[in-house]
Design an enzyme around this catalytic site. Structure first.
Site, PDB file in Angstrom:
ATOM      1  N   HIS A  99       0.853  -1.192   0.000  1.00  0.00           N
ATOM      2  CA  HIS A  99       0.000   0.000   0.000  1.00  0.00           C
ATOM      3  C   HIS A  99       0.881   1.232   0.000  1.00  0.00           C
ATOM      4  CE1 HIS A  99       0.722  -1.356   4.108  1.00  0.00           C
ATOM      5  NE2 HIS A  99       0.714  -0.070   4.469  1.00  0.00           N
ATOM      6  N   HIS A 101       0.935   5.152   1.119  1.00  0.00           N
ATOM      7  CA  HIS A 101       0.272   6.160   1.951  1.00  0.00           C
ATOM      8  C   HIS A 101       0.256   7.481   1.186  1.00  0.00           C
ATOM      9  CE1 HIS A 101       0.596   3.974   5.935  1.00  0.00           C
ATOM     10  NE2 HIS A 101       1.518   3.335   5.252  1.00  0.00           N
TER      11      HIS A 101
HETATM   12  P1  DGP Z   1       2.069   0.294   7.343  1.00  0.00           P
HETATM   13  O1  DGP Z   1       2.567   0.499   8.699  1.00  0.00           O
HETATM   14  O2  DGP Z   1       2.831   1.113   6.292  1.00  0.00           O
HETATM   15  O3  DGP Z   1       1.971  -1.171   6.971  1.00  0.00           O
HETATM   16  O4  DGP Z   1       0.614   0.908   7.306  1.00  0.00           O
HETATM   17  C1  DGP Z   1      -0.535   0.214   7.642  1.00  0.00           C
HETATM   18  C2  DGP Z   1      -1.620   1.225   7.763  1.00  0.00           C
HETATM   19  O5  DGP Z   1      -2.856   0.555   7.707  1.00  0.00           O
HETATM   20  C3  DGP Z   1      -1.623   1.997   9.082  1.00  0.00           C
HETATM   21  O6  DGP Z   1      -1.408   3.386   8.821  1.00  0.00           O
HETATM   22  C4  DGP Z   1      -2.997   1.788   9.671  1.00  0.00           C
HETATM   23  C5  DGP Z   1      -3.774   1.195   8.542  1.00  0.00           C
HETATM   24  N1  DGP Z   1      -4.759   0.190   8.928  1.00  0.00           N
HETATM   25  C6  DGP Z   1      -4.527  -0.914   9.688  1.00  0.00           C
HETATM   26  N2  DGP Z   1      -5.653  -1.629   9.831  1.00  0.00           N
HETATM   27  C7  DGP Z   1      -6.625  -0.952   9.143  1.00  0.00           C
HETATM   28  C8  DGP Z   1      -8.006  -1.192   8.907  1.00  0.00           C
HETATM   29  O7  DGP Z   1      -8.592  -2.183   9.368  1.00  0.00           O
HETATM   30  N3  DGP Z   1      -8.672  -0.280   8.161  1.00  0.00           N
HETATM   31  C9  DGP Z   1      -8.053   0.832   7.640  1.00  0.00           C
HETATM   32  N4  DGP Z   1      -8.807   1.674   6.911  1.00  0.00           N
HETATM   33  N5  DGP Z   1      -6.747   1.076   7.821  1.00  0.00           N
HETATM   34  C10 DGP Z   1      -6.044   0.197   8.562  1.00  0.00           C
END
Ligand code: DGP
Length: 113
Positions: A99, A101
């Site tokens: 993903h 950001h």
């Molecule tokens: P990273 O640390 O780069 O793998 O980012 C993971 C991101 O995913 C973090 O910023 C929070 C987000 N995240 C985790 N669980 C969920 C979820 O269930 N829903 C959404 N919308 N975001 C999530």
């Protein structure tokens, strides 16, 4: 799909605030926003991270970046924004589905690490 959280979000099994979708990617608001606009752009196909994505023959990485820029425009981030992808343990990647950001909506920190 297995137990991958983002695969389940993309499949609609877990609710998300979708902001964009095309044939290759799905974008939704981060559950724990670190900026007024904080969106995650993920490929629909499961892959672990940008390292795995870069091993592909196609230009999926480019398509994800182009989608991110399109979303930034739609979100009104004409003053600037940041694109980040955390990769692996030292990169503090916490969800093992690639993903990007997209963050903006304020002057972001000059610190990157
Ligand atoms: P990273 O640390 O780069 O793998 O980012 C993971 C991101 O995913 C973090 O910023 C929070 C987000 N995240 C985790 N669980 C969920 C979820 O269930 N829903 C959404 N919308 N975001 C999530």
């Amino acid at each position: 799909m297995g137990d991958c959280l983002f695969c389940r979000i993309i499949a609609g099994e877990i609710p998300s605030q979708k902001v964009y979708e095309d044939e290759k990617c799905y974008a939704f608001r981060d559950i724990n926003p670190q900026a007024p606009v904080h969106i995650l752009i993920a490929p629909k196909e499961h892959m672990r991270n940008i390292t795995e994505c870069a091993e592909r023959e196609d230009d999926l990485a480019g398509s994800l970046m182009k989608a991110a820029v399109k979303i930034a425009k739609a979100e009104g981030l004409e003053n600037g924004f940041r694109l980040v992808t955390n990769n692996g343990q030292d990169g503090c990647q916490s969800v093992d589905h690639l993903h990007i950001h997209l963050m903006g909506g304020k002057k972001l920190s000059e610190r990157m690490s």
